[in-house]
Motif scaffolding. Structure first.
Motif, PDB file in Angstrom:
ATOM      1  N   VAL A   1      -6.239   5.094  -7.313  1.00 37.32           N
ATOM      2  CA  VAL A   1      -7.677   4.947  -7.507  1.00 37.32           C
ATOM      3  C   VAL A   1      -8.221   4.090  -6.369  1.00 37.32           C
ATOM      4  O   VAL A   1      -7.809   2.954  -6.178  1.00 37.32           O
ATOM      5  N   TRP A   2      -9.122   4.670  -5.606  1.00 36.43           N
ATOM      6  CA  TRP A   2      -9.815   3.986  -4.513  1.00 36.43           C
ATOM      7  C   TRP A   2     -11.213   3.654  -5.005  1.00 36.43           C
ATOM      8  O   TRP A   2     -11.810   4.423  -5.767  1.00 36.43           O
ATOM      9  N   GLN A   3     -11.744   2.544  -4.558  1.00 36.94           N
ATOM     10  CA  GLN A   3     -13.084   2.126  -4.975  1.00 36.94           C
ATOM     11  C   GLN A   3     -14.053   2.160  -3.803  1.00 36.94           C
ATOM     12  O   GLN A   3     -13.695   1.801  -2.681  1.00 36.94           O
TER      13      GLN A   3
ATOM     14  N   ILE B   1     -12.647   6.941  -6.650  1.00 37.39           N
ATOM     15  CA  ILE B   1     -12.042   8.214  -6.282  1.00 37.39           C
ATOM     16  C   ILE B   1     -10.633   8.214  -6.854  1.00 37.39           C
ATOM     17  O   ILE B   1      -9.830   7.334  -6.525  1.00 37.39           O
ATOM     18  N   ILE B   2     -10.360   9.171  -7.723  1.00 35.42           N
ATOM     19  CA  ILE B   2      -9.021   9.332  -8.261  1.00 35.42           C
ATOM     20  C   ILE B   2      -8.346  10.402  -7.406  1.00 35.42           C
ATOM     21  O   ILE B   2      -8.729  11.577  -7.437  1.00 35.42           O
ATOM     22  N   VAL B   3      -7.377   9.976  -6.590  1.00 38.06           N
ATOM     23  CA  VAL B   3      -6.736  10.880  -5.639  1.00 38.06           C
ATOM     24  C   VAL B   3      -5.927  11.934  -6.381  1.00 38.06           C
ATOM     25  O   VAL B   3      -5.110  11.612  -7.243  1.00 38.06           O
ATOM     26  N   GLU B   4      -6.187  13.187  -6.020  1.00 35.70           N
ATOM     27  CA  GLU B   4      -5.478  14.314  -6.626  1.00 35.70           C
ATOM     28  C   GLU B   4      -4.580  15.038  -5.630  1.00 35.70           C
ATOM     29  O   GLU B   4      -3.634  15.700  -6.032  1.00 35.70           O
TER      30      GLU B   4
ATOM     31  N   ALA C   1      -8.819   0.529  -0.864  1.00 35.12           N
ATOM     32  CA  ALA C   1      -7.580   1.193  -1.267  1.00 35.12           C
ATOM     33  C   ALA C   1      -6.917   0.375  -2.362  1.00 35.12           C
ATOM     34  O   ALA C   1      -7.277  -0.791  -2.577  1.00 35.12           O
ATOM     35  N   PRO C   2      -5.921   0.933  -3.049  1.00 31.69           N
ATOM     36  CA  PRO C   2      -5.198   0.129  -4.041  1.00 31.69           C
ATOM     37  C   PRO C   2      -4.624  -1.161  -3.446  1.00 31.69           C
ATOM     38  O   PRO C   2      -4.532  -2.172  -4.136  1.00 31.69           O
ATOM     39  N   ALA C   3      -4.304  -1.151  -2.134  1.00 32.03           N
ATOM     40  CA  ALA C   3      -3.750  -2.338  -1.470  1.00 32.03           C
ATOM     41  C   ALA C   3      -4.825  -3.254  -0.899  1.00 32.03           C
ATOM     42  O   ALA C   3      -4.511  -4.327  -0.384  1.00 32.03           O
ATOM     43  N   GLY C   4      -6.100  -2.849  -0.946  1.00 35.48           N
ATOM     44  CA  GLY C   4      -7.187  -3.674  -0.426  1.00 35.48           C
ATOM     45  C   GLY C   4      -8.123  -2.879   0.465  1.00 35.48           C
ATOM     46  O   GLY C   4      -7.902  -1.690   0.715  1.00 35.48           O
ATOM     47  N   PRO C   5      -9.186  -3.530   0.971  1.00 33.11           N
ATOM     48  CA  PRO C   5     -10.193  -2.840   1.782  1.00 33.11           C
ATOM     49  C   PRO C   5      -9.620  -2.272   3.081  1.00 33.11           C
ATOM     50  O   PRO C   5      -8.687  -2.833   3.648  1.00 33.11           O
TER      51      PRO C   5
END
Length: 104
Positions: free
Chosen positions: A7-9, A20-23, A77-81
């Protein structure tokens, strides 16, 4: 690509604009379902303009819109901006690419 389900914000300052839920991924692009918040309505015209300029191949003006999106919003990103990104949003779909370091 191993990013499915991430999940990206999309944020404006500290405000969540959408997720955004990556598919799926097709390097260097990721794509997925876009879930907007109420705040997205304020920036949606930028994304509508982005798509229209891409379709019309009006690249100079498109670059300006992409710059404005990067100035007003940040992609997390899940790991940060991330440093810079190219994001397209069309209804409930989004596709994007990013870089970790700003382009000089």
């Amino acid at each position: 690509m191993g990013n499915e389900g991430d999940v990206w914000q999309l944020r404006r300052g500290e405000e969540l604009v959408g997720e955004i839920i990556v598919e799926e991924g097709d390097f260097p692009w990721l794509s997925g379902r876009f879930v907007p918040t109420a705040a997205f309505s304020e920036v949606k015209p930028l994304f509508d303009r982005d798509l229209a300029l891409t379709e019309g191949e009006e690249w100079e003006e498109w670059e300006s819109v992409v710059g404005e999106i990067n100035e007003k919003l940040r992609l997390v990103a899940p790991a940060g901006p991330v440093a810079e990104f190219l994001l397209h949003v069309d209804g409930g779909r989004a596709w994007f690419r990013w870089i970790d370091h700003p382009v000089a």
